[in-house]
Design a protein around this motif. Structure first.
Motif, PDB file in Angstrom:
ATOM      1  N   ARG A  22       0.851  -1.194   0.000  1.00 29.69           N
ATOM      2  CA  ARG A  22       0.000   0.000   0.000  1.00 29.69           C
ATOM      3  C   ARG A  22       0.877   1.230   0.000  1.00 29.69           C
ATOM      4  O   ARG A  22       1.797   1.352   0.789  1.00 29.69           O
ATOM      5  CB  ARG A  22      -0.887   0.015   1.243  1.00 29.69           C
ATOM      6  CG  ARG A  22      -1.890  -1.075   1.243  1.00 29.69           C
ATOM      7  CD  ARG A  22      -2.862  -0.840   2.388  1.00 29.69           C
ATOM      8  NE  ARG A  22      -3.722  -1.983   2.493  1.00 29.69           N
ATOM      9  CZ  ARG A  22      -3.768  -2.777   3.542  1.00 29.69           C
ATOM     10  NH1 ARG A  22      -3.031  -2.537   4.578  1.00 29.69           N
ATOM     11  NH2 ARG A  22      -4.576  -3.799   3.553  1.00 29.69           N
ATOM     12  N   LEU A  24       0.195   4.472   0.915  1.00 25.17           N
ATOM     13  CA  LEU A  24      -0.663   5.463   1.551  1.00 25.17           C
ATOM     14  C   LEU A  24       0.215   6.616   2.031  1.00 25.17           C
ATOM     15  O   LEU A  24       0.786   6.572   3.108  1.00 25.17           O
ATOM     16  CB  LEU A  24      -1.418   4.829   2.727  1.00 25.17           C
ATOM     17  CG  LEU A  24      -2.289   3.631   2.383  1.00 25.17           C
ATOM     18  CD1 LEU A  24      -2.874   3.035   3.636  1.00 25.17           C
ATOM     19  CD2 LEU A  24      -3.382   4.030   1.429  1.00 25.17           C
ATOM     20  N   ASN A  26       1.099  10.610   2.994  1.00 28.29           N
ATOM     21  CA  ASN A  26       0.493  11.732   3.677  1.00 28.29           C
ATOM     22  C   ASN A  26       1.534  12.835   3.767  1.00 28.29           C
ATOM     23  O   ASN A  26       2.714  12.555   3.996  1.00 28.29           O
ATOM     24  CB  ASN A  26       0.019  11.304   5.074  1.00 28.29           C
ATOM     25  CG  ASN A  26      -0.904  12.323   5.681  1.00 28.29           C
ATOM     26  OD1 ASN A  26      -0.613  13.497   5.690  1.00 28.29           O
ATOM     27  ND2 ASN A  26      -2.031  11.861   6.182  1.00 28.29           N
ATOM     28  N   ARG A  33      -0.537  10.050   8.811  1.00 27.02           N
ATOM     29  CA  ARG A  33      -1.261   8.862   8.384  1.00 27.02           C
ATOM     30  C   ARG A  33      -2.005   8.229   9.551  1.00 27.02           C
ATOM     31  O   ARG A  33      -3.157   7.817   9.429  1.00 27.02           O
ATOM     32  CB  ARG A  33      -0.267   7.870   7.779  1.00 27.02           C
ATOM     33  CG  ARG A  33      -0.883   6.672   7.165  1.00 27.02           C
ATOM     34  CD  ARG A  33       0.182   5.932   6.357  1.00 27.02           C
ATOM     35  NE  ARG A  33      -0.160   4.533   6.315  1.00 27.02           N
ATOM     36  CZ  ARG A  33       0.332   3.610   7.122  1.00 27.02           C
ATOM     37  NH1 ARG A  33       1.218   3.924   8.020  1.00 27.02           N
ATOM     38  NH2 ARG A  33      -0.053   2.369   7.022  1.00 27.02           N
ATOM     39  N   LYS A  36      -5.022  10.319  10.414  1.00 23.71           N
ATOM     40  CA  LYS A  36      -6.102  10.084   9.463  1.00 23.71           C
ATOM     41  C   LYS A  36      -6.807   8.760   9.755  1.00 23.71           C
ATOM     42  O   LYS A  36      -8.031   8.666   9.708  1.00 23.71           O
ATOM     43  CB  LYS A  36      -5.541  10.083   8.042  1.00 23.71           C
ATOM     44  CG  LYS A  36      -6.603  10.053   6.978  1.00 23.71           C
ATOM     45  CD  LYS A  36      -5.999  10.126   5.599  1.00 23.71           C
ATOM     46  CE  LYS A  36      -5.608  11.545   5.286  1.00 23.71           C
ATOM     47  NZ  LYS A  36      -5.270  11.743   3.869  1.00 23.71           N
ATOM     48  N   LEU A  37      -6.023   7.727  10.098  1.00 22.01           N
ATOM     49  CA  LEU A  37      -6.622   6.438  10.453  1.00 22.01           C
ATOM     50  C   LEU A  37      -7.446   6.539  11.730  1.00 22.01           C
ATOM     51  O   LEU A  37      -8.508   5.935  11.851  1.00 22.01           O
ATOM     52  CB  LEU A  37      -5.541   5.379  10.617  1.00 22.01           C
ATOM     53  CG  LEU A  37      -5.127   4.662   9.350  1.00 22.01           C
ATOM     54  CD1 LEU A  37      -3.905   3.815   9.598  1.00 22.01           C
ATOM     55  CD2 LEU A  37      -6.251   3.823   8.817  1.00 22.01           C
ATOM     56  N   THR A  40     -10.678   8.082  10.869  1.00 22.16           N
ATOM     57  CA  THR A  40     -11.500   7.140  10.112  1.00 22.16           C
ATOM     58  C   THR A  40     -12.165   6.126  11.035  1.00 22.16           C
ATOM     59  O   THR A  40     -13.369   5.872  10.935  1.00 22.16           O
ATOM     60  CB  THR A  40     -10.638   6.407   9.068  1.00 22.16           C
ATOM     61  OG1 THR A  40     -10.052   7.377   8.194  1.00 22.16           O
ATOM     62  CG2 THR A  40     -11.455   5.440   8.270  1.00 22.16           C
ATOM     63  N   ASN A  55      -8.281   0.950  -0.109  1.00 20.55           N
ATOM     64  CA  ASN A  55      -7.019   0.893   0.628  1.00 20.55           C
ATOM     65  C   ASN A  55      -7.179   1.384   2.061  1.00 20.55           C
ATOM     66  O   ASN A  55      -6.724   0.747   3.004  1.00 20.55           O
ATOM     67  CB  ASN A  55      -5.941   1.709  -0.080  1.00 20.55           C
ATOM     68  CG  ASN A  55      -5.451   1.040  -1.334  1.00 20.55           C
ATOM     69  OD1 ASN A  55      -5.598  -0.163  -1.488  1.00 20.55           O
ATOM     70  ND2 ASN A  55      -4.884   1.814  -2.231  1.00 20.55           N
ATOM     71  N   ARG A  56      -7.814   2.526   2.237  1.00 22.15           N
ATOM     72  CA  ARG A  56      -7.983   3.056   3.585  1.00 22.15           C
ATOM     73  C   ARG A  56      -8.966   2.209   4.382  1.00 22.15           C
ATOM     74  O   ARG A  56      -8.769   1.958   5.571  1.00 22.15           O
ATOM     75  CB  ARG A  56      -8.455   4.495   3.558  1.00 22.15           C
ATOM     76  CG  ARG A  56      -8.419   5.071   4.968  1.00 22.15           C
ATOM     77  CD  ARG A  56      -8.950   6.462   5.099  1.00 22.15           C
ATOM     78  NE  ARG A  56      -8.248   7.384   4.245  1.00 22.15           N
ATOM     79  CZ  ARG A  56      -8.648   8.638   4.068  1.00 22.15           C
ATOM     80  NH1 ARG A  56      -9.713   9.074   4.678  1.00 22.15           N
ATOM     81  NH2 ARG A  56      -7.980   9.433   3.276  1.00 22.15           N
ATOM     82  N   GLU A  59      -7.257  -1.020   5.662  1.00 23.81           N
ATOM     83  CA  GLU A  59      -6.351  -0.807   6.789  1.00 23.81           C
ATOM     84  C   GLU A  59      -7.118  -0.419   8.053  1.00 23.81           C
ATOM     85  O   GLU A  59      -6.799  -0.880   9.145  1.00 23.81           O
ATOM     86  CB  GLU A  59      -5.335   0.284   6.451  1.00 23.81           C
ATOM     87  CG  GLU A  59      -4.242   0.383   7.477  1.00 23.81           C
ATOM     88  CD  GLU A  59      -3.096   1.256   7.022  1.00 23.81           C
ATOM     89  OE1 GLU A  59      -2.110   1.315   7.780  1.00 23.81           O
ATOM     90  OE2 GLU A  59      -3.175   1.862   5.950  1.00 23.81           O
TER      91      GLU A  59
END
Length: 71
Positions: A22, A24, A26, A33, A36-37, A40, A55-56, A59
């Motif tokens: 991945r 990902l 940032n 990152r 952001k997770l 989420t 992808n997000r 994870e």
């Protein structure tokens, strides 16, 4: 009784499918990152269902399952 021939049900092609890494990225680096997770997973817990890119979402699913198991 006739048994199905399993070899006819499976593909005869022998192709190795390797998982892709991945990418990902940032602008704030690894810390951004994780922030952001965190947002989420918090939104997922709060709203119970959200729409994301794969992808997000994939994870974040791991972290959401950890939160679910600890409750």
């Amino acid at each position: 009784m006739n048994q199905a021939d399993v070899t006819k049900l499976m593909s005869q092609l022998r192709i190795a499918v390797r998982p892709n890494k991945r990418h990902l990225k940032n602008a704030d680096g690894p810390e951004g990152r994780l922030l952001k997770l965190r947002k989420t997973v918090t939104a997922l817990v709060k709203h119970e269902r959200i729409e994301l890119f794969y992808n997000r979402a994939d994870e974040a699913r791991g972290y959401a399952e950890l939160v679910r198991d600890h409750r």
